[in-house]
Every structure is written in C-alpha cells, then in structure tokens.
Design a protein around this motif. Sequence first.
Motif, PDB file in Angstrom:
ATOM      1  N   ARG A 188      -7.632   7.061   1.290  1.00  0.00           N
ATOM      2  CA  ARG A 188      -8.506   5.626   1.566  1.00  0.00           C
ATOM      3  C   ARG A 188      -6.896   4.569   2.554  1.00  0.00           C
ATOM      4  O   ARG A 188      -6.985   4.260   2.996  1.00  0.00           O
ATOM      5  CB  ARG A 188      -9.063   5.265   0.350  1.00  0.00           C
ATOM      6  N   VAL A 189      -6.070   4.829   1.694  1.00  0.00           N
ATOM      7  CA  VAL A 189      -4.905   3.842   2.225  1.00  0.00           C
ATOM      8  C   VAL A 189      -4.461   4.260   3.303  1.00  0.00           C
ATOM      9  O   VAL A 189      -3.979   3.343   4.642  1.00  0.00           O
ATOM     10  CB  VAL A 189      -4.025   4.090   1.081  1.00  0.00           C
TER      11      VAL A 189
ATOM     12  N   SER B  82       0.895  -1.555  -0.088  1.00  0.00           N
ATOM     13  CA  SER B  82       0.048   0.153  -0.389  1.00  0.00           C
ATOM     14  C   SER B  82       0.780   0.998  -0.049  1.00  0.00           C
ATOM     15  O   SER B  82       0.731   2.034  -1.138  1.00  0.00           O
ATOM     16  CB  SER B  82      -0.716  -0.026   1.348  1.00  0.00           C
TER      17      SER B  82
ATOM     18  N   GLN C 259      -6.504   5.347   5.721  1.00  0.00           N
ATOM     19  CA  GLN C 259      -7.355   4.103   6.810  1.00  0.00           C
ATOM     20  C   GLN C 259      -7.498   2.431   6.939  1.00  0.00           C
ATOM     21  O   GLN C 259      -7.453   3.176   7.595  1.00  0.00           O
ATOM     22  CB  GLN C 259      -8.688   4.681   6.474  1.00  0.00           C
ATOM     23  N   GLU C 260      -7.272   2.663   5.547  1.00  0.00           N
ATOM     24  CA  GLU C 260      -6.378   0.496   5.398  1.00  0.00           C
ATOM     25  C   GLU C 260      -5.456   0.298   6.914  1.00  0.00           C
ATOM     26  O   GLU C 260      -5.709  -0.500   6.981  1.00  0.00           O
ATOM     27  CB  GLU C 260      -6.522   0.420   4.279  1.00  0.00           C
TER      28      GLU C 260
ATOM     29  N   ALA D 142      -7.596  11.890  -2.146  1.00  0.00           N
ATOM     30  CA  ALA D 142      -8.824  10.570  -2.072  1.00  0.00           C
ATOM     31  C   ALA D 142      -8.324   9.174  -1.632  1.00  0.00           C
ATOM     32  O   ALA D 142      -8.473   8.569  -0.901  1.00  0.00           O
ATOM     33  CB  ALA D 142     -10.041  10.193  -3.160  1.00  0.00           C
ATOM     34  N   GLU D 143      -6.689   8.327  -2.715  1.00  0.00           N
ATOM     35  CA  GLU D 143      -6.352   7.914  -2.617  1.00  0.00           C
ATOM     36  C   GLU D 143      -5.710   7.316  -1.444  1.00  0.00           C
ATOM     37  O   GLU D 143      -5.492   6.383  -0.280  1.00  0.00           O
ATOM     38  CB  GLU D 143      -5.292   7.356  -3.361  1.00  0.00           C
TER      39      GLU D 143
ATOM     40  N   GLN E 229      -7.606  12.618  -7.058  1.00  0.00           N
ATOM     41  CA  GLN E 229      -7.928  11.014  -6.898  1.00  0.00           C
ATOM     42  C   GLN E 229      -6.578  10.906  -6.081  1.00  0.00           C
ATOM     43  O   GLN E 229      -6.389  10.063  -5.210  1.00  0.00           O
ATOM     44  CB  GLN E 229      -7.145  10.674  -7.749  1.00  0.00           C
TER      45      GLN E 229
END
Length: 453
Positions: A226-227, A75, A229-230, A222-223, A219
């Motif tokens: 997301r990453v 990631s 949070q993951e 946002a990515e 993007q």
Amino acid sequence: MRREPLAPRREHPVLPRGLRAALVAGAGAGLLLGFVLPASADPVYPSAKQVAQAKAATAAKAAQADAIQARLIASTAHLEQVRAGAEQAAEAANGATLLLAEKTRAAQATRLRAAAAATVAQRASDKVGQLAAQAYMGSNGLGGLDAFLSSRGPQDILDKAAGLSIVSDIRNRTLAEASASAVVAGVLQRQAAQAQAQQLAAAQAADAARRAAQSQATQAAAETARVQQEQARMLSQLATLRNTSVTLERQRQQGLEAQAQARAAAAARAAAQARARAAAAEAARRAAEQAKNHPSGGGSHSGSTTGGSGGGSGNGDGGSSTPTPPVTDAPPPVSGGVSAVIAFARAQVGDPYEWGAAGPGTWDCSGLTMRAWAEAGVSLSHYTGAQWDETARVPLGDLRPGDLVFFGDSGPTSHHVGLYIGGDQMIEAPYTGAEVRISSIWRSDLLPYGGRP
C-alpha cells in the motif's frame, strides 16, 4: 481651326489580379496603421498582476511539492515501524518455540524420572507384600514366642532371638524403603504433572506467538504494498509539479533516503562513542574508588573490563544510571572457522527474508546467524535473546569479523541480530519483503555490546 492630333495613349502594364489585390490590401493596412498606431508604440509585457499570479502559482506548487515530500518521509518512517513490529513478533515467536522445546524436554525427562520412581516404589511394595505373606504363612498364632518355647536351652534362645531381630530389621528396612519410594514417586509424579502443564502452556503460547507473527508479517506485506503504491502516486505528483519525470523523482527520493540513512548512521556512531567515553570514565572512577577503599587488592580485577567502547549497560538499555557490567575477555573465535561462517552468510545474500526460517533458501535474522556459525561447529539457538545469552560480551570498538551485533531495547529482548564482517558492515536478513544483504551496523537501536560465539 486646325486640331492637333492627339498624343498616342500610353499603355500601362496590366498586373495580375492577385498582385493587384495584395497591393490594395497592403496600402489599406498601411493607411489603417497610420491612423491607429502612434509613431512610437510601447512594447507588450506581462502586467504586475500577471506576475503576481505566476509567483503565487509557483509558490503553491512548491508548497504542494513540500507537502508531498513530507508525506513521503512519513510513509517511509511508518513502513520502518511496521517492519520493526513484524520483526519483533517474529523473534518473539522464535523465543516461544525455543521455550516450548525446553519445556517439552523437561516434561519428558520428568516423566521418565517419575516412571522410574514408580517402578522402584512398586518393587518395594511387592517386597512388603512378600514379607507379609511369609510372616502369615510361618506364623502359628504365637507370634515370636514359639521360638522361645521350643528352644533347647539358653544359647538356643539367644540364637533364635538374634535371628528374629535380623528378620525384624529387614522387615522394617523394607517397609521404610517402600514408604520412601512411595513418597519420591508421588513427588515426581506431581512434578511430571506440573511439567506437563508447563509444556501445554508453552505450546499454547508458541501457537499464539506464531499466529501473531504470521499476522504481523501479512500486515507488513500488505502495508508495504500500500505504501509503495501511495509513494508511486506521490512521485508522479512531484514529477508533474516540478516538471520532471517519475524516474528522476524516484532517483531523487532514493538519494534523499541514502542521505538520511547516512546521517542516522553518523548519529548512532556518535552516540555509541559518547556512551563509550562515559563508560570508560565510570569504569576509571570505580577503579579509583576501589583502589582507594582497598589499596592492597586494587589489582585483583585487572583486565576484567575492556574500555567499554560500546558504553551503557550490558543489557543495552542505554540508561546512564545503570552501571556498566564487567566485560570478560571473550574467547577467540574457533580457529579457522570464521572464514567458513562469513563465507556461508555471503552465499545467502539475495535470498528472501521469511520469519521463522533457517534455510535453505529463506532466512530470518537469528536463523541466518545460527546456521552460519554451525559451519564452524558452534551451536546457537534460533532466537536473538538466546544468542545474546550464548555469546560473550564484546564492546563495539573490539568487534571482530564473525561477531554478532544486536538491536533492540536490551540483549535478552533484542529483536534483530546481524553477522559482523568488518568495516562497520554486517550481513543480515532484515525484514519481510527484503533480501539478505550487506549493510551498516550503525542504527539508533544498536546495542553497545556485541556477542562472540
């Protein structure tokens, strides 16, 4: 028969009821244990099956932790690719904007030249019209014969003939000038139309590049969220599997990332040194070959190259088959200006990155270097590719504070630039979501030559 008196009855102490019950229970338990347990009981311990199950559970947790760790690494690498893509799009937009400015200036200059040529052509045309009107008004139907018919002698005829010749020459010259002016005006008008079309195309390309950069930046943001949070979920899972805490796992991941960056920096440094040695060997071979083929002119190029500690090609493509370009001695930085350049860049550390920004308060990579060098009176364009062209090539081993370091596949297409401050460190505006910072120059896509303004 005489009876003996009975002995007095001995009185036993009366125990409390609770104590009596405890004694009875204890005696019963003792009898029961005496019947159930053997004299020497075996100790109780986990069975071989339980041990095997525990080992399997531990191995399963370790495997899960390893899988999560691999996902964390993947990631992070994915996030770096996303950020690099956004950075490339941002610099492409900067390049398109710069090209639009150039095309706009060219179109304006061409329009001015076309307008001036049209004015000259119109004036020439007006002169032709005036000559035609004068010829018509002064004509009596005999053309030029009236001058000869009304002459008073041979000398008068010669004088009038000379006058007519001069007038004819003036008319012819005026007609030629008018014709040439019309041709020039037509050419410049076509050039102006072409320049206008190029400006329009550049404007459309710049608009598309800006929209693409904005989309990539959105993007990337946002990515990144997301990453992150993951990764937070994965760190929580690791903390559970390893019986640690999320804070401890986060610190561990930061340490692992720092180690990975240090290894990557060492690899990049080693690769640069290897390219430097290869470039030096190639330069020595070519010098020897040139001296062999041209013994009388062997020293004519003395000093045209400097060891080439960066190695590789001047375009930075790293291909071993591409010859190393000559590296001219770069002019020294502006006297007294480098300190101002570096001081300005240091003052921006902590400001957020924003693509296309050149301050104040937000910056992209080329915007920061452009404004920093402006403090020394040096004009650079807001585009990495242009800054590569606007600076002199300097091998990495000869870098000085204030020089620029470039990253990418080649100099003209480089997607990142930083300001070298010495000690293998640079000040850079890295990517969307990050801040202006001081970091190592050693990365896998570092080009083998820097730039000196």
